[in-house]
Design an enzyme around this catalytic site. Structure first.
Site, PDB file in Angstrom:
ATOM      1  N   ARG A 184       0.799  -1.226   0.000  1.00  0.00           N
ATOM      2  CA  ARG A 184       0.000   0.000   0.000  1.00  0.00           C
ATOM      3  C   ARG A 184       0.831   1.276   0.000  1.00  0.00           C
ATOM      4  O   ARG A 184       0.561   2.204  -0.763  1.00  0.00           O
ATOM      5  CB  ARG A 184      -0.923   0.067   1.239  1.00  0.00           C
ATOM      6  CG  ARG A 184      -2.206  -0.649   1.097  1.00  0.00           C
ATOM      7  CD  ARG A 184      -2.578  -1.254   2.424  1.00  0.00           C
ATOM      8  NE  ARG A 184      -1.592  -2.264   2.746  1.00  0.00           N
ATOM      9  CZ  ARG A 184      -1.655  -3.526   2.293  1.00  0.00           C
ATOM     10  NH1 ARG A 184      -2.681  -3.910   1.602  1.00  0.00           N
ATOM     11  NH2 ARG A 184      -0.695  -4.388   2.572  1.00  0.00           N
ATOM     12  N   THR A 185       1.800   1.350   0.891  1.00  0.00           N
ATOM     13  CA  THR A 185       2.498   2.632   1.049  1.00  0.00           C
ATOM     14  C   THR A 185       3.250   2.987  -0.228  1.00  0.00           C
ATOM     15  O   THR A 185       3.112   4.088  -0.761  1.00  0.00           O
ATOM     16  CB  THR A 185       3.457   2.565   2.254  1.00  0.00           C
ATOM     17  OG1 THR A 185       2.722   2.082   3.373  1.00  0.00           O
ATOM     18  CG2 THR A 185       4.025   3.931   2.580  1.00  0.00           C
TER      19      THR A 185
ATOM     20  N   LYS B  53      26.214  -4.146  -1.477  1.00  0.00           N
ATOM     21  CA  LYS B  53      27.685  -4.176  -1.557  1.00  0.00           C
ATOM     22  C   LYS B  53      28.307  -3.483  -0.360  1.00  0.00           C
ATOM     23  O   LYS B  53      29.521  -3.332  -0.295  1.00  0.00           O
ATOM     24  CB  LYS B  53      28.152  -3.459  -2.822  1.00  0.00           C
ATOM     25  CG  LYS B  53      27.630  -4.027  -4.118  1.00  0.00           C
ATOM     26  CD  LYS B  53      28.126  -3.148  -5.283  1.00  0.00           C
ATOM     27  CE  LYS B  53      27.184  -3.204  -6.461  1.00  0.00           C
ATOM     28  NZ  LYS B  53      27.407  -2.088  -7.373  1.00  0.00           N
TER      29      LYS B  53
ATOM     30  N   ARG C 269      11.268   3.767   3.358  1.00  0.00           N
ATOM     31  CA  ARG C 269      10.910   2.792   4.416  1.00  0.00           C
ATOM     32  C   ARG C 269      12.168   1.999   4.738  1.00  0.00           C
ATOM     33  O   ARG C 269      12.884   1.559   3.830  1.00  0.00           O
ATOM     34  CB  ARG C 269       9.805   1.848   3.964  1.00  0.00           C
ATOM     35  CG  ARG C 269       9.588   0.714   4.968  1.00  0.00           C
ATOM     36  CD  ARG C 269       8.379  -0.122   4.666  1.00  0.00           C
ATOM     37  NE  ARG C 269       7.153   0.615   4.922  1.00  0.00           N
ATOM     38  CZ  ARG C 269       5.940   0.089   4.844  1.00  0.00           C
ATOM     39  NH1 ARG C 269       5.788  -1.183   4.511  1.00  0.00           N
ATOM     40  NH2 ARG C 269       4.876   0.828   5.097  1.00  0.00           N
TER      41      ARG C 269
ATOM     42  N   HIS D 136       5.022   5.862  11.492  1.00  0.00           N
ATOM     43  CA  HIS D 136       4.535   5.743  10.113  1.00  0.00           C
ATOM     44  C   HIS D 136       3.616   6.949   9.889  1.00  0.00           C
ATOM     45  O   HIS D 136       2.396   6.812   9.807  1.00  0.00           O
ATOM     46  CB  HIS D 136       3.790   4.416   9.960  1.00  0.00           C
ATOM     47  CG  HIS D 136       3.542   3.976   8.548  1.00  0.00           C
ATOM     48  ND1 HIS D 136       3.699   4.806   7.448  1.00  0.00           N
ATOM     49  CD2 HIS D 136       3.131   2.769   8.056  1.00  0.00           C
ATOM     50  CE1 HIS D 136       3.403   4.119   6.353  1.00  0.00           C
ATOM     51  NE2 HIS D 136       3.062   2.891   6.697  1.00  0.00           N
TER      52      HIS D 136
END
Ligand code: CP
Length: 302
Positions: A51-52, A80, A101, A129
């Site tokens: 969703r986000t 890396k 995120r 959030h």
């Protein structure tokens, strides 16, 4: 809000919340415009999301902007050994705003310190959030007609659920009464209860909400956050703590709404989906309009 990063929900003021919600309502009326033409938004997802990420990308695309980014950091130079601060410095040169995120609490704040463009926190570990909070507030205002003086039930994983942490902080500005329903292992952390005490707000804690359900304006269900547990046995013990069934909300207020940030696993039975109280799919759609409001406000376009 112009040029500000949104890392914690408290980076915005109560007036800012209200402006975002008003603007989101405008975007809901007219979600397809050219206002982001010529702008590039980076979506950096070091953790899974449906969703986000997609609602941010849909929000940008519908406003004529372009999206760059990744949904799997194993395909980037982080694999890396590149540090987050270097990645952010580089992506700042490629974009006008970064949505990120990351599994680590505090990572979004760190990113905002090294970025030369605003950073929007799309979830940092169990911490915050904030864009979910703004879409939750939009959903609450839209269904209840107000944000003031509501009885908000938060159910499930209140320890690791970042959505309830930032939602509690924001709603503490609106004289909310909270009901925290969770197993003992997943109770709302003390720091949030101290915040409510300081503001003189009421909260109740328990393991079951059945006797109070008729008081609820909103029941906010949450998933037990498997990815935050260090002990798989503890997760197994609590994973099915709360399953909301249609029979459990029969005595609820007519206008009570069930919210859930989603994804759901085993918190809401399918028989709730067809009740007038189910609002979680519409809630996810509201994320597009709210994120349009957030991006255009931060870029100073609204
Ligand atoms: N609500 C939410 O954050 O959903 P995703 O994890 O799918 O983005």
């Amino acid at each position: 809000m112009k040029n500000k990063s949104l890392v914690s929900i408290y980076d915005f003021s109560k007036d800012d919340y209200i402006k975002i919600l008003e603007l989101a309502a405008e975007f809901e009326m007219n979600p397809t415009q050219d206002i982001l033409k010529g702008h590039v938004i980076a979506t950096l997802f070091f953790e899974p999301s449906t969703r986000t990420r997609l609602s941010f990308e849909s929000a940008v695309s519908r406003l004529g902007g372009k999206v760059i980014g990744f949904s799997d950091s194993s395909s980037t130079s982080a694999s890396k050994g590149e540090t987050l601060r270097d990645t952010i410095r580089i992506v700042s040169n490629y974009s006008d705003l970064i949505v990120m995120r990351h599994p680590l609490e505090g990572s979004a704040r760190l990113a905002s310190e090294f970025a030369s463009v605003p950073v929007v926190n799309a979830g940092d570990g169990a911490n915050q959030h904030p864009t979910q909070t703004l879409l939750d507030m939009y959903s609450i205002k839209k269904t209840q007609g107000t944000l003031d003086n509501l009885n908000i039930f938060m159910v499930g994983d209140l320890k690791y659920g970042r959505t309830v942490h930032s939602l509690l902080m924001a709603l503490s500005e609106f004289n909310t009464t909270f009901y925290f329903i969770s197993p003992d292992e997943l109770k709302m952390p003390e720091e949030y209860k101290i915040l409510l005490d300081k503001k003189g707000l009421k909260y109740h804690e328990g393991r079951d909400f059945q006797e109070y359900v008729s008081d609820a304006d909103i029941i906010y269900m949450t998933r037990v956050q498997q990815e935050r547990f260090t002990d798989p046995i503890e997760y197994e013990r609590v994973k099915n703590s709360f399953l909301l069934k249609k029979s459990m909300i029969e005595n609820a207020k007519e206008n009570m709404k069930v919210l859930h940030p989603l994804p759901r696993v085993n918190e809401i039975a399918l028989d709730v989906d067809d009740t007038p109280q189910a609002y979680y799919f519409q809630q996810a759609l509201n994320g597009v309009y709210t994120r349009q409001a957030i991006i255009t406000s931060i870029l100073g376009l609204k």
